[in-house]
Design a protein around this motif. Structure first.
Motif, PDB file in Angstrom:
ATOM      1  N   GLN A   8      -5.072   8.547   0.796  1.00  0.00           N
ATOM      2  CA  GLN A   8      -5.802   9.505  -0.047  1.00  0.00           C
ATOM      3  C   GLN A   8      -5.137   9.603  -1.422  1.00  0.00           C
ATOM      4  O   GLN A   8      -5.815   9.606  -2.454  1.00  0.00           O
ATOM      5  CB  GLN A   8      -5.835  10.885   0.615  1.00  0.00           C
ATOM      6  N   ALA A   9      -3.802   9.653  -1.445  1.00  0.00           N
ATOM      7  CA  ALA A   9      -3.100   9.731  -2.726  1.00  0.00           C
ATOM      8  C   ALA A   9      -3.359   8.476  -3.558  1.00  0.00           C
ATOM      9  O   ALA A   9      -3.569   8.560  -4.769  1.00  0.00           O
ATOM     10  CB  ALA A   9      -1.596   9.912  -2.494  1.00  0.00           C
ATOM     11  N   LEU A  10      -3.360   7.312  -2.910  1.00  0.00           N
ATOM     12  CA  LEU A  10      -3.601   6.076  -3.656  1.00  0.00           C
ATOM     13  C   LEU A  10      -5.017   6.046  -4.225  1.00  0.00           C
ATOM     14  O   LEU A  10      -5.226   5.631  -5.363  1.00  0.00           O
ATOM     15  CB  LEU A  10      -3.370   4.859  -2.745  1.00  0.00           C
ATOM     16  N   LEU A  11      -5.995   6.485  -3.437  1.00  0.00           N
ATOM     17  CA  LEU A  11      -7.360   6.446  -3.964  1.00  0.00           C
ATOM     18  C   LEU A  11      -7.537   7.492  -5.066  1.00  0.00           C
ATOM     19  O   LEU A  11      -8.285   7.281  -6.020  1.00  0.00           O
ATOM     20  CB  LEU A  11      -8.395   6.602  -2.842  1.00  0.00           C
ATOM     21  N   ASP A  12      -6.812   8.608  -4.966  1.00  0.00           N
ATOM     22  CA  ASP A  12      -6.867   9.590  -6.053  1.00  0.00           C
ATOM     23  C   ASP A  12      -6.261   9.004  -7.331  1.00  0.00           C
ATOM     24  O   ASP A  12      -6.810   9.159  -8.417  1.00  0.00           O
ATOM     25  CB  ASP A  12      -6.122  10.866  -5.647  1.00  0.00           C
ATOM     26  N   CYS A  13      -5.132   8.320  -7.186  1.00  0.00           N
ATOM     27  CA  CYS A  13      -4.520   7.676  -8.350  1.00  0.00           C
ATOM     28  C   CYS A  13      -5.456   6.634  -8.941  1.00  0.00           C
ATOM     29  O   CYS A  13      -5.599   6.521 -10.161  1.00  0.00           O
ATOM     30  CB  CYS A  13      -3.205   6.997  -7.969  1.00  0.00           C
ATOM     31  N   HIS A  20      -0.602  23.917   3.748  1.00  0.00           N
ATOM     32  CA  HIS A  20      -1.083  23.201   4.936  1.00  0.00           C
ATOM     33  C   HIS A  20      -1.692  21.851   4.582  1.00  0.00           C
ATOM     34  O   HIS A  20      -2.426  21.282   5.377  1.00  0.00           O
ATOM     35  CB  HIS A  20      -2.128  24.053   5.664  1.00  0.00           C
ATOM     36  N   SER A  21      -1.411  21.337   3.377  1.00  0.00           N
ATOM     37  CA  SER A  21      -2.143  20.164   2.900  1.00  0.00           C
ATOM     38  C   SER A  21      -1.273  18.920   2.824  1.00  0.00           C
ATOM     39  O   SER A  21      -0.365  18.832   2.000  1.00  0.00           O
ATOM     40  CB  SER A  21      -2.733  20.450   1.520  1.00  0.00           C
ATOM     41  N   ARG A  22      -1.576  17.945   3.667  1.00  0.00           N
ATOM     42  CA  ARG A  22      -0.901  16.647   3.550  1.00  0.00           C
ATOM     43  C   ARG A  22      -1.363  15.916   2.300  1.00  0.00           C
ATOM     44  O   ARG A  22      -0.618  15.127   1.719  1.00  0.00           O
ATOM     45  CB  ARG A  22      -1.164  15.801   4.794  1.00  0.00           C
ATOM     46  N   VAL A  23      -2.617  16.183   1.882  1.00  0.00           N
ATOM     47  CA  VAL A  23      -3.112  15.547   0.660  1.00  0.00           C
ATOM     48  C   VAL A  23      -2.265  15.991  -0.526  1.00  0.00           C
ATOM     49  O   VAL A  23      -1.850  15.175  -1.358  1.00  0.00           O
ATOM     50  CB  VAL A  23      -4.600  15.884   0.436  1.00  0.00           C
ATOM     51  N   ALA A  24      -1.971  17.297  -0.604  1.00  0.00           N
ATOM     52  CA  ALA A  24      -1.175  17.799  -1.730  1.00  0.00           C
ATOM     53  C   ALA A  24       0.204  17.163  -1.733  1.00  0.00           C
ATOM     54  O   ALA A  24       0.708  16.748  -2.788  1.00  0.00           O
ATOM     55  CB  ALA A  24      -1.063  19.315  -1.652  1.00  0.00           C
ATOM     56  N   ARG A  25       0.839  17.048  -0.560  1.00  0.00           N
ATOM     57  CA  ARG A  25       2.189  16.466  -0.515  1.00  0.00           C
ATOM     58  C   ARG A  25       2.181  15.029  -1.024  1.00  0.00           C
ATOM     59  O   ARG A  25       3.018  14.637  -1.821  1.00  0.00           O
ATOM     60  CB  ARG A  25       2.748  16.518   0.905  1.00  0.00           C
ATOM     61  N   SER A  26       1.231  14.239  -0.543  1.00  0.00           N
ATOM     62  CA  SER A  26       1.185  12.834  -0.973  1.00  0.00           C
ATOM     63  C   SER A  26       0.794  12.720  -2.440  1.00  0.00           C
ATOM     64  O   SER A  26       1.358  11.912  -3.181  1.00  0.00           O
ATOM     65  CB  SER A  26       0.187  12.049  -0.108  1.00  0.00           C
ATOM     66  N   ASP A  27      -0.170  13.542  -2.875  1.00  0.00           N
ATOM     67  CA  ASP A  27      -0.620  13.467  -4.264  1.00  0.00           C
ATOM     68  C   ASP A  27       0.496  13.850  -5.235  1.00  0.00           C
ATOM     69  O   ASP A  27       0.672  13.200  -6.264  1.00  0.00           O
ATOM     70  CB  ASP A  27      -1.827  14.384  -4.482  1.00  0.00           C
ATOM     71  N   VAL A  28       1.241  14.898  -4.907  1.00  0.00           N
ATOM     72  CA  VAL A  28       2.320  15.321  -5.806  1.00  0.00           C
ATOM     73  C   VAL A  28       3.303  14.169  -6.000  1.00  0.00           C
ATOM     74  O   VAL A  28       3.709  13.859  -7.125  1.00  0.00           O
ATOM     75  CB  VAL A  28       3.036  16.569  -5.248  1.00  0.00           C
ATOM     76  N   GLN A  29       3.669  13.495  -4.900  1.00  0.00           N
ATOM     77  CA  GLN A  29       4.620  12.387  -5.023  1.00  0.00           C
ATOM     78  C   GLN A  29       4.055  11.246  -5.854  1.00  0.00           C
ATOM     79  O   GLN A  29       4.737  10.671  -6.691  1.00  0.00           O
ATOM     80  CB  GLN A  29       5.004  11.880  -3.632  1.00  0.00           C
ATOM     81  N   ALA A  30       2.781  10.926  -5.611  1.00  0.00           N
ATOM     82  CA  ALA A  30       2.184   9.791  -6.319  1.00  0.00           C
ATOM     83  C   ALA A  30       1.989  10.110  -7.798  1.00  0.00           C
ATOM     84  O   ALA A  30       2.341   9.300  -8.672  1.00  0.00           O
ATOM     85  CB  ALA A  30       0.845   9.426  -5.677  1.00  0.00           C
ATOM     86  N   PHE A  31       1.421  11.285  -8.097  1.00  0.00           N
ATOM     87  CA  PHE A  31       1.181  11.644  -9.506  1.00  0.00           C
ATOM     88  C   PHE A  31       2.502  11.713 -10.257  1.00  0.00           C
ATOM     89  O   PHE A  31       2.617  11.277 -11.402  1.00  0.00           O
ATOM     90  CB  PHE A  31       0.466  13.001  -9.606  1.00  0.00           C
ATOM     91  N   ASN A  32       3.518  12.271  -9.597  1.00  0.00           N
ATOM     92  CA  ASN A  32       4.831  12.388 -10.219  1.00  0.00           C
ATOM     93  C   ASN A  32       5.447  11.004 -10.466  1.00  0.00           C
ATOM     94  O   ASN A  32       5.992  10.736 -11.532  1.00  0.00           O
ATOM     95  CB  ASN A  32       5.730  13.238  -9.323  1.00  0.00           C
ATOM     96  N   ALA A  33       5.315  10.120  -9.484  1.00  0.00           N
ATOM     97  CA  ALA A  33       5.880   8.767  -9.649  1.00  0.00           C
ATOM     98  C   ALA A  33       5.234   8.052 -10.834  1.00  0.00           C
ATOM     99  O   ALA A  33       5.885   7.274 -11.527  1.00  0.00           O
ATOM    100  CB  ALA A  33       5.687   7.954  -8.369  1.00  0.00           C
TER     101      ALA A  33
END
Lengths: 326, 172
Positions: free
Chosen positions: A135-140, A166-179
């Motif tokens: 999900q994080a990759l497709l958001d990126c 409660h969001s796994r999407v938020a955890r992955s997105d934060v890491q990806a957007f930050n990277a």
């Protein structure tokens, strides 16, 4: 890369490599016959211990477009209901000859645990509150293509609004957007923020109106009704008033700003406008890009045939790179 | 850019002349440029296809023939055996139905890239003919594939590397 478990395991170069690969998959998906033979003879097992029609269908489509064989393992009709342990399930399916498991599980860390029991590649399709890397990759990828940011997200301001805790999407997105270099602000009531928020590479705000005019991306999370039962939010109406995308807020968005949502949406709650009427809405792009990103991930794990290194990931236009081929 | 111990086997002028000659041969073989579509293989063949397009425009004088680029990564038979790094994305000028496609690449070696390219083309239409143009044919074929237009036949050992650029051809 052998597994995709956690966005925190990928650096910016690896993320860019997967997004570059996604460009190729988008081209394939636009063809009249969107199928290539890249993963012929590989077997991908979708192992979903939690209901998910859209993510499972997306992985299923991705694997088929690369010509892999797909087994869908529905937990409701399986021996798991007869008391078979997770380990026995994995070892049994592995014995049939499997190249990759796509795993969704309600327990954080289950995909990582499964890597201990099989030689196949594991793709985490969502584990508990922990991670949802595709999900994080497709958001990126959606941000990269819609805002034309091929080289990174430097200078972009992204707000993620809603139930962060409660969001796994938020955890992955934060890491990806930050990277990738974006500035990330989380907007939520204090009850919906995780306790360890001070260790995240983000800013925190409780005032959506104060920053909505400066955002490049507004990322809305799904507001789950069971949070009302747990009394984390007084009422859905109050949530919408403070944190929902209302027509008044939509009017204050910058012209180029994107409105994203991982789906499924709660219309009238976090999305109090019709997304079809928002020029910046990416909801359906996200779904279409989901198939392409998952094709890229499966190809990277099963088809690329080697470790991703600085050398092979570089997208060098130097034609001399092509020298020793046939 | 010369690698250690590299030996130049074609100069930049040699490469330019080879491309011009191949252009003439394409016009002769196809009785003009009607229906000809140039398709460069990612990545090494793309710039050569561009130069061939310019060359054909000079020779035939009726404007530019359609030009495309083809990435064959997902059609290779060595997927999973060696690292595969896709070049740029496939970009073809519409359907290839009925076209006389000229595949363009820098080096012809085992023939496996060309085999993959033939499969890839098949997903984009049914060309009337497919022809193959390469700057260097270095031998060591593993499949029954031969080029229609060759810049230079270059005897090599399997372990050598052939590098083709606009600056010339080097063997290392």
């Amino acid at each position: 890369m052998k597994h995709l478990l956690d966005m925190g395991h990928l650096d910016a170069m690896q993320i860019h490599h997967l997004l570059d690969l996604t460009d190729h998959m988008v081209e394939i998906n636009q063809r009249p016959m969107p199928k290539v033979p890249a993963l012929r003879g590989k077997t991908v097992v979708n192992l979903f211990f939690e209901d998910s029609t859209r993510t499972r269908t997306s992985f299923d489509t991705a694997a088929r477009r690369l010509s892999a064989d797909v087994m869908n393992f529905a937990v409701s009709s399986s021996s798991v209901n007869k008391g078979e342990s997770l380990r026995d399930t994995i070892e049994t399916i592995t014995a049939m000859g499997v190249d990759a498991f796509v795993v969704r599980h309600a327990s954080s860390g289950a995909p990582h645990q499964i890597t201990q029991w099989t030689t196949a590649s594991i793709v985490n399709a969502g584990d508990g509150w922990h991670q949802h890397p595709t999900q994080a990759l497709l958001d990126c990828y959606t941000i990269r293509t819609r805002l034309n940011r091929t080289t990174g997200f430097d200078g972009l301001h992204i707000a993620i609004v809603g139930d962060i805790k409660h969001s796994r999407v938020a955890r992955s997105d934060v890491q990806a957007f930050n990277a990738l270099g974006a500035r990330v602000t989380l907007v939520a009531p204090p009850t919906l923020l995780p306790p360890d928020i001070s260790t995240w590479p983000v800013e925190v705000s409780h005032d959506l109106d104060g920053l909505i005019g400066s955002l490049d991306v507004l990322y809305l999370l799904r507001m789950q009704r069971e949070r009302m039962r747990d009394a984390l939010v007084p009422s859905l109406r109050e949530y919408t008033t403070l944190y929902g995308l209302t027509p008044a807020r939509a009017a204050r968005l910058q012209e180029h700003a994107l409105v994203m949502h991982p789906g499924p949406m709660n219309r009238g709650v976090e999305m109090a406008v019709d997304p079809a009427e928002l020029p910046g809405s990416t909801v359906l792009h996200q779904v279409a890009n989901g198939v392409a990103v998952r094709m890229a991930v499966l190809f990277e794990l099963l088809g690329s045939g080697g470790e991703m290194t600085a050398d092979t990931a570089a997208d060098s236009p130097d034609p001399s790179q092509a020298g020793p081929r046939s | 850019m010369a690698a250690q111990g590299a030996r130049q086997v074609m100069s930049s002028d040699d490469v330019r002349r080879a491309i011009t000659r191949i252009g003439h041969e394409i016009v002769e073989r196809n009785h003009g440029t009607d229906g000809v579509v140039l398709v460069g293989l990612q990545r090494g063949g793309v710039w050569i296809a561009q130069q061939l397009q310019a060359s054909l425009a000079r020779i035939d004088g009726v404007g530019e023939v359609p030009l495309g680029a083809l990435d064959v990564s997902f059609y290779r038979d060595d997927v999973g055996i060696r690292p595969i790094v896709p070049g740029s994305v496939t970009d073809l000028p519409g359907t290839l139905d009925g076209a006389n496609v000229v595949l363009v690449d820098d080096v012809l070696f085992t023939g496996r890239t060309v085999r993959a390219a033939l499969d890839a083309l098949g997903d984009h239409g049914r060309p009337r003919t497919v022809q193959l143009a390469v700057i260097v044919d270095r031998g060591h074929r593993e499949l029954p594939i031969r080029p229609d237009y060759v810049g230079k036949n270059l005897p090599t050992s399997r372990h050598e590397t052939v590098v083709v650029t606009a600056a010339g051809v080097e063997l290392a």
